[in-house]
Design a protein around this motif. Structure first.
Motif, PDB file in Angstrom:
ATOM      1  N   GLY A  47      -3.558   4.688  -9.549  1.00 26.91           N
ATOM      2  CA  GLY A  47      -2.696   4.305 -10.665  1.00 26.91           C
ATOM      3  C   GLY A  47      -1.269   3.985 -10.296  1.00 26.91           C
ATOM      4  N   ALA A  48      -0.899   4.152  -9.029  1.00 28.83           N
ATOM      5  CA  ALA A  48       0.486   3.907  -8.611  1.00 28.83           C
ATOM      6  C   ALA A  48       0.789   2.410  -8.581  1.00 28.83           C
ATOM      7  N   ARG A  49       2.017   2.084  -8.943  1.00 30.34           N
ATOM      8  CA  ARG A  49       2.488   0.701  -8.910  1.00 30.34           C
ATOM      9  C   ARG A  49       3.261   0.497  -7.602  1.00 30.34           C
ATOM     10  N   VAL A  50       2.793  -0.458  -6.797  1.00 31.64           N
ATOM     11  CA  VAL A  50       3.374  -0.657  -5.469  1.00 31.64           C
ATOM     12  C   VAL A  50       3.843  -2.099  -5.324  1.00 31.64           C
ATOM     13  N   LEU A  51       5.125  -2.272  -5.079  1.00 32.06           N
ATOM     14  CA  LEU A  51       5.691  -3.591  -4.812  1.00 32.06           C
ATOM     15  C   LEU A  51       5.637  -3.857  -3.314  1.00 32.06           C
ATOM     16  N   VAL A  52       5.076  -5.008  -2.937  1.00 33.63           N
ATOM     17  CA  VAL A  52       4.972  -5.401  -1.532  1.00 33.63           C
ATOM     18  C   VAL A  52       5.713  -6.723  -1.354  1.00 33.63           C
ATOM     19  N   THR A  53       6.887  -6.691  -0.731  1.00 39.21           N
ATOM     20  CA  THR A  53       7.589  -7.939  -0.458  1.00 39.21           C
ATOM     21  C   THR A  53       6.940  -8.617   0.751  1.00 39.21           C
ATOM     22  N   GLY A  54       6.906  -9.940   0.736  1.00 40.10           N
ATOM     23  CA  GLY A  54       6.176 -10.643   1.779  1.00 40.10           C
ATOM     24  C   GLY A  54       4.685 -10.377   1.682  1.00 40.10           C
ATOM     25  N   ARG A  59      -8.233  -0.718  -2.877  1.00 37.01           N
ATOM     26  CA  ARG A  59      -9.291   0.266  -2.607  1.00 37.01           C
ATOM     27  C   ARG A  59      -8.815   1.688  -2.895  1.00 37.01           C
ATOM     28  N   ALA A  60      -7.519   1.912  -2.778  1.00 34.03           N
ATOM     29  CA  ALA A  60      -6.957   3.239  -3.041  1.00 34.03           C
ATOM     30  C   ALA A  60      -6.703   3.483  -4.518  1.00 34.03           C
ATOM     31  N   GLY A  61      -6.993   2.481  -5.348  1.00 39.76           N
ATOM     32  CA  GLY A  61      -6.792   2.644  -6.785  1.00 39.76           C
ATOM     33  C   GLY A  61      -5.397   2.338  -7.266  1.00 39.76           C
ATOM     34  N   ALA A  62      -4.579   1.730  -6.402  1.00 42.45           N
ATOM     35  CA  ALA A  62      -3.206   1.388  -6.776  1.00 42.45           C
ATOM     36  C   ALA A  62      -3.150   0.027  -7.451  1.00 42.45           C
ATOM     37  N   HIS A  63      -1.975  -0.296  -7.987  1.00 41.40           N
ATOM     38  CA  HIS A  63      -1.732  -1.580  -8.645  1.00 41.40           C
ATOM     39  C   HIS A  63      -0.652  -2.321  -7.852  1.00 41.40           C
ATOM     40  N   PRO A  64      -1.057  -3.194  -6.902  1.00 38.58           N
ATOM     41  CA  PRO A  64      -0.058  -3.883  -6.084  1.00 38.58           C
ATOM     42  C   PRO A  64       0.538  -5.093  -6.794  1.00 38.58           C
ATOM     43  N   THR A  65       1.815  -5.311  -6.542  1.00 42.10           N
ATOM     44  CA  THR A  65       2.499  -6.534  -6.933  1.00 42.10           C
ATOM     45  C   THR A  65       3.062  -7.163  -5.669  1.00 42.10           C
ATOM     46  N   LEU A  66       2.699  -8.405  -5.403  1.00 34.32           N
ATOM     47  CA  LEU A  66       3.123  -9.091  -4.193  1.00 34.32           C
ATOM     48  C   LEU A  66       4.260 -10.049  -4.527  1.00 34.32           C
ATOM     49  N   LEU A  67       5.406  -9.862  -3.909  1.00 32.72           N
ATOM     50  CA  LEU A  67       6.519 -10.796  -4.061  1.00 32.72           C
ATOM     51  C   LEU A  67       6.557 -11.688  -2.830  1.00 32.72           C
ATOM     52  N   ASP A  68       6.451 -12.993  -3.029  1.00 24.60           N
ATOM     53  CA  ASP A  68       6.422 -13.908  -1.895  1.00 24.60           C
ATOM     54  C   ASP A  68       6.825 -15.297  -2.364  1.00 24.60           C
ATOM     55  N   ASP A  69       7.577 -16.022  -1.520  1.00 26.09           N
ATOM     56  CA  ASP A  69       7.939 -17.400  -1.867  1.00 26.09           C
ATOM     57  C   ASP A  69       6.993 -18.418  -1.239  1.00 26.09           C
ATOM     58  N   HIS A  85     -18.212   9.529  -8.984  1.00 29.25           N
ATOM     59  CA  HIS A  85     -17.065   8.684  -8.681  1.00 29.25           C
ATOM     60  C   HIS A  85     -16.178   9.394  -7.661  1.00 29.25           C
ATOM     61  N   PRO A  86     -15.533   8.619  -6.759  1.00 31.62           N
ATOM     62  CA  PRO A  86     -14.652   9.259  -5.778  1.00 31.62           C
ATOM     63  C   PRO A  86     -13.495   9.964  -6.465  1.00 31.62           C
ATOM     64  N   ALA A  87     -13.067  11.058  -5.866  1.00 33.60           N
ATOM     65  CA  ALA A  87     -11.938  11.803  -6.421  1.00 33.60           C
ATOM     66  C   ALA A  87     -10.678  10.953  -6.358  1.00 33.60           C
ATOM     67  N   PRO A  88      -9.806  11.054  -7.353  1.00 29.86           N
ATOM     68  CA  PRO A  88      -8.559  10.279  -7.331  1.00 29.86           C
ATOM     69  C   PRO A  88      -7.728  10.621  -6.103  1.00 29.86           C
ATOM     70  N   GLY A  89      -7.138   9.601  -5.497  1.00 32.40           N
ATOM     71  CA  GLY A  89      -6.272   9.804  -4.352  1.00 32.40           C
ATOM     72  C   GLY A  89      -4.815   9.794  -4.762  1.00 32.40           C
ATOM     73  N   PRO A  90      -3.918   9.961  -3.820  1.00 31.67           N
ATOM     74  CA  PRO A  90      -2.489  10.042  -4.145  1.00 31.67           C
ATOM     75  C   PRO A  90      -1.912   8.748  -4.708  1.00 31.67           C
ATOM     76  N   LEU A  91      -2.604   7.628  -4.497  1.00 29.72           N
ATOM     77  CA  LEU A  91      -2.086   6.352  -4.988  1.00 29.72           C
ATOM     78  C   LEU A  91      -2.833   5.852  -6.226  1.00 29.72           C
TER      79      LEU A  91
END
Length: 359
Positions: free
Chosen positions: A11-18, A33-43, A3-9
């Motif tokens: 498990g990180a939670r990332v909020l992306v507005t727009g 792909r970086a293993g992060a957990h994105p949350t997209l805020l958009d109307d 398995h690829p080695a864990p990167g800096p992101l």
């Protein structure tokens, strides 16, 4: 299987507005792909539902939170659960901001203030990445030679030419002032002309020339070159832009920095037209009158970007145009109705009078 080695992101939670937009959805995919957990805020107001479907998002997107960046209660709730924040929400074309300045102010300025104050009050946020625009440079300053393409560097003063660029220049300063006072980390990014599969032109967004030319060619229409197409742009492929934005979240060298996002290579509008025609033999190119306020343009100084992100874009303009042509040929429904209804005559007539500075 290794398995690829864990990167800096990881498990990180990332909020992306727009986050449901053209760039935001590419950022989402890069974060996943970086293993992060994105949350997209958009109307979901930027496009028709069909365009969001093309971008692989919409109401059914499990990463999407439907809402407004100006909703203070919602924004504070989402920021409180984030490790990182990417602020991409904006009323994002020159023509759109001119046509609806009230919405532009609410999104680009009031919405930015709402988000930044929430980040300032949330010690758990490790960094905010603000997406600005290369349009803050304008023509490059009062002493710029309007007959020669410019090299835009991060240290030159703002010279915004339109309300959209002015709102971004204000957002940069406001974000820095509030977050520095609160001891929060911020990186400001100024993308140049981002393009690629999934981009659907909006009326008045003339800098989206790769998408427009390819779609006009699909429709069998002429490619009109304002002023002969001598204008130059620094075209950055969508996937490269997303990679740079995600790297800016954790790159040590990006802390507190303002960075251009570009290739450092200038490409003329005429060259874009020629490359599109190579994919659609028989497409006619026609020289049209110059558009009022359309800058000659230039390219990004990418010295700081390379140093801060330890990275360089991978996709050439020729390859990027080929990828866009392949996408739009396979997805003809992406061509918007307003483009289908146009003719060369109607487009020329629209340019015959005084026009605002184009995006």
């Amino acid at each position: 299987m290794a398995h690829p080695a864990p990167g800096p992101l990881t498990g990180a939670r990332v909020l992306v507005t727009g986050g449901a937009g053209f760039i935001g959805t590419a950022v989402r995919d890069t974060l996943l792909r970086a293993g992060a957990h994105p949350t997209l805020l958009d109307d979901l107001s930027a496009y028709d539902p069909a365009v969001f479907t093309l971008l692989g998002t919409g109401r059914s997107d499990p990463h999407l939170v439907f809402g407004d960046v100006g909703d203070e209660t919602l924004v504070r709730h989402l920021v409180a659960d984030a490790d990182y924040v990417i602020h991409a929400a904006a009323h994002s074309t020159v023509q759109g901001c001119l046509a609806d300045p009230k919405t532009a102010f609410r999104s680009n300025m009031a919405g930015t203030d709402t988000l930044v104050r929430a980040v300032a009050d949330t010690p758990g946020v490790r960094r905010l990445v603000l997406l600005s625009t290369a349009q803050v440079y304008g023509h490059g300053g009062p002493d710029a030679d309007a007959t020669r393409p410019r090299l835009f560097t991060e240290t030159q003063p703002h010279q915004p030419l339109n309300p959209y660029a002015s709102s971004k220049a204000w957002a940069e300063q406001h974000t820095r002032q509030l977050l520095q006072a609160a001891g929060r980390d911020v990186a400001v990014l100024r993308p140049f002309s981002v393009y690629g599969p999934g981009q659907v032109p909006k009326p008045g967004a003339a800098s989206w020339v790769v998408a427009q030319f390819a779609m006009y060619a699909v429709l069998g229409q002429e490619l009109l070159l304002n002023g002969g197409g001598v204008q130059v742009r620094d075209f950055l492929f969508r996937d490269d832009a997303a990679e740079a934005i995600v790297r800016a979240l954790t790159a040590p060298g990006a802390a507190g920095q303002t960075l251009n996002l570009g290739t450092g290579v200038q490409t003329s509008v005429r060259d874009v037209a020629d490359q599109v025609v190579a994919h659609f033999p028989g497409t006619r190119i026609r020289v049209a009158p110059p558009a009022a306020g359309d800058p000659l343009g230039g390219r990004a100084d990418t010295t700081l970007m390379h140093a801060a992100l330890d990275w360089a874009p991978a996709v050439t303009v020729a390859d990027g145009i080929a990828r866009y042509v392949e996408w739009v040929t396979a997805t003809p429904q992406a061509v918007p109705e307003w483009m289908r209804a146009e003719t060369s005559a109607s487009r020329l007539a629209a340019w015959s009078g005084s026009a605002p500075a184009r995006s």
